[in-house]
Design an enzyme around this catalytic site. Structure first.
Site: not given
Ligand code: HMG
Ligand code: MG
Length: 314
Positions: A26-27, A220, A222, A253, A262
């Site tokens: 995933r990450d 966690h 990095h 990220c 990581n």
């Molecule tokens: P948004 O654009 O505000 O979403 O994003 P929305 O609710 O306005 O929806 C926009 C469109 O996306 C809509 O479709 C929804 O239906 C669709 P449309 O009507 O335009 O056709 N939609 C989805 N489709 C599929 N799956 C879904 C989904 N949700 C909405 N789940 C949102 C808001 C939260 C969805 C977005 O900001 C997002 O997904 N962000 C995640 C980014 C991400 O994955 N980042 C990396 C992971 S975090 C990380 O790596 C850190 C970590 O490792 C810890 C660390 O290191 O600190 C965990």
């Molecule tokens: Mg991470």
């Protein structure tokens, strides 16, 4: 001559066993420039499980427009069948739409992912911190009602590339609010790898004082500044038993460019094997997997242990 394993000298300050929470699929893969084929992801996860990793975060159910690298989440879980299910195969879900897809795919565990800072909440979730907690609340409630295990990440616990230092109290406040939603485990994210050992101690003590003890915490780190292993060892000496790591040191990220990989799982296993801490992981099989994955990605692993062992084997 290297035997491929460190000389074992038990460290009495460390726990007898540690659970490695593998985040490479995933990450790691969310951050690759190229989209890794579903069959290769599935093979990666099968190899990780065969190497003894019990807990593997497999993918994310987020919009493909946000993370195209993981757009095949449903297909991947279908291909993995039982290897991809159960309480030890969490997936990231930010909202109810993601939860619906995860439930349809038959997952047994999910992870929500909050931010300690407003800037990263906005960049990663398109929400304020408060709005993102509101978004997570029904996700946790429904997941728990469905019998799932739930993890809550907090990102930017040790510093933020836009806001700079992040006050410990601010991190604790967000962490407590996420745990109050009903999550089973908290993972402290050093998203950009800037944390150091005293900071780790201070945060763990502050969380404990607010009722979130080490038995509910994973770390966690990095490895951007080479501090991930030192920080992990500090957390273990405080009683933490769950450590996030990524095979081969993959990771980052896409919404925080200063995040690199990581803590490499091999670097962690080498350190814990040497200190007599049980992880259940076969280091040689893991290194072999990293070398194979590096071949798929077309670049060498940044892990020191992978380089040393792959080199000594050749
Ligand atoms: P948004 O654009 O505000 O979403 O994003 P929305 O609710 O306005 O929806 C926009 C469109 O996306 C809509 O479709 C929804 O239906 C669709 P449309 O009507 O335009 O056709 N939609 C989805 N489709 C599929 N799956 C879904 C989904 N949700 C909405 N789940 C949102 C808001 C939260 C969805 C977005 O900001 C997002 O997904 N962000 C995640 C980014 C991400 O994955 N980042 C990396 C992971 S975090 C990380 O790596 C850190 C970590 O490792 C810890 C660390 O290191 O600190 C965990
Ligand atoms: Mg991470």
């Amino acid at each position: 001559m290297s035997t491929g394993l460190p000389q074992r000298e038990p460290d009495p300050q460390l726990p007898a066993r540690v659970t490695i929470y593998e985040v490479g699929p995933r990450d790691g893969l969310q951050n690759e420039k190229t989209v890794v084929p579903t069959a290769v992801k599935a093979e990666f996860i099968r190899r990780l499980a065969a190497a003894g990793l019990e807990t593997i975060e497999t993918t994310s159910f987020v919009p493909p427009s946000w993370v195209p690298q993981l757009a095949d989440a449903s297909e991947l879980l279908a291909e993995l069948r039982e290897v991809g299910r159960g309480p030890q195969r969490p997936v990231l879900v930010p909202n109810e739409r993601g939860l619906d897809s995860a439930l349809a795919a038959g997952v047994g565990a999910v992870a929500i992912f909050g931010s300690a800072t407003e800037t990263f909440a906005r960049k990663n979730l398109n929400r304020t911190v408060a709005e993102s907690i509101d978004m997570f609340a029904p996700v946790v409630h429904r997941a728990k009602t469905a019998g799932l295990w739930v993890r809550a990440y907090v990102s930017m616990c040790f510093g933020d590339p836009w806001e700079g230092p992040v006050p410990v109290e601010q991190v604790v406040d967000v962490a407590v609010r996420l745990m109050d939603l009903g999550a089973d485990q908290l993972s402290l994210g050093d998203t950009i790898g800037v944390g150091t050992t005293g900071h780790v101690s201070r945060l763990l003590e502050a969380l404990d004082a607010r009722g979130v003890g080490v038995e509910r915490i994973g770390v966690h780190f990095h490895d951007t500044y080479g501090q991930a292993l030192a920080n992990t060892m500090t957390a273990l000496r405080h009683g933490v038993r769950v450590v996030d790591a990524s095979t081969g040191g993959l990771g980052g990220c896409p919404y925080a460019k200063s995040a690199t990989g990581n803590l490499a799982t091999e670097d962690l296993v080498w350190a814990l094997d040497g200190a007599g801490v049980h992880t259940g992981v076969d280091l040689a099989a893991l290194v072999e997997t990293s070398v194979w994955m590096a071949g798929q990605l077309g670049r060498p692993s940044p892990s020191r242990v992978v380089r040393a062992l792959a080199g000594s084997a050749g």
